[in-house]
Design a protein around this motif. Structure first.
Motif, short mmCIF file in Angstrom:
data_model
loop_
_atom_site.label_atom_id
_atom_site.label_comp_id
_atom_site.label_asym_id
_atom_site.label_seq_id
_atom_site.Cartn_x
_atom_site.Cartn_y
_atom_site.Cartn_z
N TRP A 146 7.89 4.65 23.70
CA TRP A 146 9.37 4.95 24.24
C TRP A 146 10.33 5.15 22.96
N ASP A 147 10.22 4.43 21.80
CA ASP A 147 10.80 4.41 20.77
C ASP A 147 10.49 5.67 19.73
N ASP A 148 9.10 6.27 20.08
CA ASP A 148 8.56 7.37 19.30
C ASP A 148 8.40 6.66 17.75
N LEU A 149 7.69 5.53 17.51
CA LEU A 149 7.71 4.77 16.17
C LEU A 149 6.26 5.12 15.73
N THR A 150 6.10 6.30 15.16
CA THR A 150 5.07 6.96 14.92
C THR A 150 4.84 6.52 13.28
N PRO A 151 3.48 6.58 12.76
CA PRO A 151 3.30 6.12 11.39
C PRO A 151 4.23 6.87 10.50
N ALA A 152 4.37 8.49 10.69
CA ALA A 152 5.06 9.10 9.95
C ALA A 152 6.80 8.60 9.88
N LYS A 153 7.25 7.90 10.90
CA LYS A 153 8.49 7.38 10.77
C LYS A 153 8.63 6.03 10.17
N MET A 154 7.56 5.26 10.28
CA MET A 154 7.51 3.99 9.92
C MET A 154 7.33 3.73 8.57
N LEU A 155 6.34 4.45 7.86
CA LEU A 155 5.82 4.17 6.67
C LEU A 155 6.13 5.10 5.61
N THR A 156 6.41 4.25 4.34
CA THR A 156 6.72 4.96 3.17
C THR A 156 5.76 4.07 2.10
N ARG A 157 5.78 4.72 0.72
CA ARG A 157 4.92 4.03 0.01
C ARG A 157 5.28 2.45 -0.24
N ALA A 158 6.38 2.22 0.00
CA ALA A 158 6.30 0.68 -0.09
C ALA A 158 5.47 -0.15 0.88
N ASN A 159 5.21 0.20 2.17
CA ASN A 159 4.33 -0.30 2.65
C ASN A 159 2.99 -0.63 2.01
N PHE A 160 2.45 0.29 1.50
CA PHE A 160 1.14 0.23 0.99
C PHE A 160 1.39 -0.68 -0.47
N GLU A 161 2.31 -0.51 -1.11
CA GLU A 161 2.57 -1.49 -2.43
C GLU A 161 2.61 -3.05 -1.72
N ASN A 162 3.22 -3.26 -0.74
CA ASN A 162 3.16 -4.48 -0.08
C ASN A 162 1.94 -5.05 0.01
N GLY A 163 0.98 -3.93 0.54
CA GLY A 163 -0.23 -4.40 0.98
C GLY A 163 -1.08 -4.92 -0.35
N ILE A 164 -0.92 -4.19 -1.59
CA ILE A 164 -1.30 -4.54 -2.95
C ILE A 164 -1.00 -5.82 -3.23
N ALA A 165 0.42 -6.16 -2.92
CA ALA A 165 0.98 -7.38 -3.62
C ALA A 165 0.29 -8.74 -2.57
N CYS A 166 0.29 -8.28 -1.45
CA CYS A 166 -0.19 -9.21 -0.55
C CYS A 166 -1.86 -9.40 -0.93
N ALA A 167 -2.48 -8.50 -1.25
CA ALA A 167 -4.01 -8.64 -1.57
C ALA A 167 -3.99 -9.73 -2.74
N MET A 168 -3.29 -9.23 -3.77
CA MET A 168 -3.20 -10.18 -4.94
C MET A 168 -3.13 -11.52 -4.81
N ALA A 169 -2.14 -12.02 -4.05
CA ALA A 169 -1.72 -13.14 -3.89
C ALA A 169 -2.83 -13.98 -2.99
N MET A 170 -3.32 -13.26 -2.31
CA MET A 170 -4.60 -13.86 -1.17
C MET A 170 -5.80 -14.23 -1.95
N GLY A 171 -6.15 -13.67 -3.04
CA GLY A 171 -7.30 -13.85 -3.81
C GLY A 171 -8.21 -12.91 -3.09
N CYS A 172 -8.05 -11.86 -2.93
CA CYS A 172 -8.47 -10.75 -1.95
C CYS A 172 -10.01 -10.43 -2.10
N SER A 173 -10.60 -9.93 -1.34
CA SER A 173 -11.76 -9.11 -1.52
C SER A 173 -11.85 -7.92 -2.36
N THR A 174 -12.77 -7.48 -3.13
CA THR A 174 -12.89 -6.44 -4.09
C THR A 174 -12.81 -5.26 -3.30
N ASN A 175 -13.34 -5.36 -2.04
CA ASN A 175 -13.41 -4.28 -1.04
C ASN A 175 -12.05 -3.64 -0.70
#
Length: 576
Positions: free
Chosen positions: A247-276
């Protein structure tokens, strides 16, 4: 935010008009036993379910899908379950990596071809998280991701067992003759005690956490154990929330910026992530039109510490402990200085709002920033004449003496010859050598998890527990040790790895981020001129298509024709 009207929904194009084609659509819904009051005037929600009888991580999805449906109905939507390929990492051969893009294609086309307005994506086992989200990103309708959650802790004689990590450790003990058959069989029955994904910080836990940090899940969803009642409630909430997202039309295009994926990288590093994480997050970001690269991963690695004390980077705890200690919300709150907190998430709030006030209940499980598990991030990217486009290592899980090392190469062209050699008591090898496996990259073999090359039995009996191992393969996120992975370009397309000979010297310097084959440029050129490509692995079917369109590891291993820059967006289906 302006709410949509029913007439503006995709599904209304199928069901609303007073014409012959819509008559057929409506009559077939009635044929299934639904009444007009079930669906008329409501958004239709696809539930893309990766349950199967052959996927141990997703066995509970047969029930959880009913919880999602309950939530959709409660919020005034109409759910449609759409099964998709399941991709059990433990069962599928030669590797689920071969089929990640298959799932992405299937998800995109399921959503495009059906009369649906939004989607709940049900995944967890390694490749299902990136596969589902890549497809949904390309389709572009509102979606929310429902993570399967980790299984409960393993147990053997009162000891806590972690899937993958402890299996590798004790298998080496058995190969060295220090563990009985009886003990091994007891472990086999105790290491996986419930439904859910690996409970170490393997690829499944890594990608579920990354999905949450990007903003694809409800707050805290990625940490909930699969067997916990909170998981049932979260599943129903996903169903309720997706209806509002439509109903709010919250599509990926309206929600996402590069910041979202950079947050994913920061999270991965702090978690001790998989190389995958590197391959999948690069692919996901490119699908969204906000590409990140190996350079971004290495930059974050220099400044984001590993603070999740979870095996294999940590020494004691598992994902169940992580959940009790506060889970991903608490960990993200601890690394708030490294996050772009304004990034929007699927609940309509920012990541900063979602983690505000989250508490850590055990400082040994989720460490303070001044007492990290590892002073830098979980992953490092090395480059040099042997890997011009990068090779990946997980220094937080490597024996410290191997972080700077020069050794003699011992080269294998395929996994069967490696497997045979490592059990040869007469093998000419020392702990200072560097084992090399090639032709195991994306084109060479579909990039299976062969990268944690087994330490030769001869060395295990001498007490060697780690050594450098180099390949163009991946390794399980539950793996550990001095494994240099994803060597790009891969050997099968003539990358420098194809030119290494047994006896060559290789120098690795993780702090300096370099890897070097100690031969001259002239010698390298001569070997390159003499190289001939291997024959195609597949001559028909999906494998044939894979071999012609797969990109290299540093580009996310997506198909070239699926990236956003390949061609015009696919139009909406013609239903007339």
């Amino acid at each position: 935010m302006t709410r949509r009207t029913y007439d503006s929904l995709r599904s209304a194009r199928w069901f609303a008009p007073d014409d012959f084609r819509s008559f057929g659509h409506r009559s077939r819904v009635l044929q299934m036993g639904y009444g007009y009051e079930d669906w008329k005037g409501k958004p239709i929600i696809a539930i893309v379910n990766t349950w199967s009888d052959a996927n141990q991580c997703h066995t509970h999805f047969k029930q959880r899908v009913e919880d999602v449906k309950r939530g959709v109905f409660q919020a005034g939507g109409f759910p449609l379950e759409l099964p998709a390929i399941s991709l059990s990492e433990s069962m599928v051969k030669p590797t689920t990596m071969l089929y990640r893009n298959f799932l992405a294609m299937e998800t995109e086309e399921l959503l495009r071809s059906h009369p649906v307005d939004g989607a709940v994506l049900m995944g967890g086992c390694d490749k299902t998280t990136p596969g589902l989200t890549m497809g949904a990103l390309s389709m572009g309708i509102p979606f929310i991701y429902l993570p399967a959650g980790p299984m409960l802790r393993g147990n053997w004689k009162g000891q806590v067992l972690g899937s993958g990590s402890d299996a590798f450790k004790y298998w080496d003990e058995r190969r060295a003759g220090r563990l009985s058959d009886q003990a091994w069989f007891e472990m086999e029955a105790g290491i996986a005690r419930s439904h859910g994904t690996c409970m170490t910080m393997g690829t499944a836990a890594t990608m579920m956490g990354i999905a949450e940090s990007i903003g694809f899940t409800l707050p805290g969803a990625s940490s909930i154990p699969a067997a916990d009642a909170n998981h049932v409630r979260m599943s129903a909430e996903c169903g309720r929330r997706i209806v509002d997202m439509v109903w709010d039309d919250l599509t990926p295009a309206k929600m996402l910026t590069r910041a979202n994926f950079e947050n994913g990288i920061a999270c991965a590093m702090a978690m001790g992530c998989s190389t995958n994480a590197i391959i999948h997050l690069i692919a996901m970001s490119r699908r969204a039109g906000h590409p990140v690269s190996l350079a971004d991963f290495d930059a974050f690695s220099r400044r984001v510490q590993v603070i999740a004390n979870i095996r294999p980077s940590g020494d004691a705890y598992l994902m169940e402990d992580f959940f009790y200690a506060g889970g991903l919300r608490a960990m993200l709150e601890r690394i708030r200085p490294h996050l772009q907190t304004e990034a929007l998430t699927v609940n309509g709030k920012t990541i900063g709002e979602n983690i505000a006030g989250a508490e850590v209940y055990n400082d040994d499980v989720i460490r303070p920033l001044d007492k990290p598990i590892y002073a830098e991030g979980a992953l490092a990217v090395l480059r040099g004449n042997l890997a011009p486009d990068g090779v990946v290592i997980k220094p937080s899980a490597v024996a410290p003496h191997l972080l700077r090392h020069t050794g003699r190469a011992l080269v294998f062209d395929d996994y069967p010859s490696l497997k045979k050699a490592v059990d040869d008591p007469e093998l000419d090898v020392t702990g200072d050598d560097i084992l090399v496996l090639r032709n195991a990259g994306p084109l060479g073999a579909g990039m299976p998890e062969w990268g944690m090359l087994p330490i030769p039995t001869k060395l295990l009996k001498q007490g060697v527990k780690d050594m450098l191992r180099l390949s163009d393969a991946r390794m399980s996120g539950t793996s550990y040790g001095g494994c240099l992975l994803h060597c790009s370009p891969e050997a099968a397309i003539g990358g420098p790895l194809a030119l290494v000979k047994t006896g060559d010297r290789i120098t690795v310097d993780v702090p300096a981020r370099t890897i070097h084959l100690e031969i001259s440029d002239d010698e390298m050129a001569q070997r390159k001129a003499a190289w001939t490509p291997p024959p195609p692995r597949y001559e028909r079917g999906y494998g044939w298509m894979f071999g012609r369109h797969i990109k290299q590891a540093n580009e996310g291993c997506d198909f070239d024709f699926l990236e956003t820059t390949f061609g015009k967006p696919v139009p909406e289906p013609d239903i007339f």
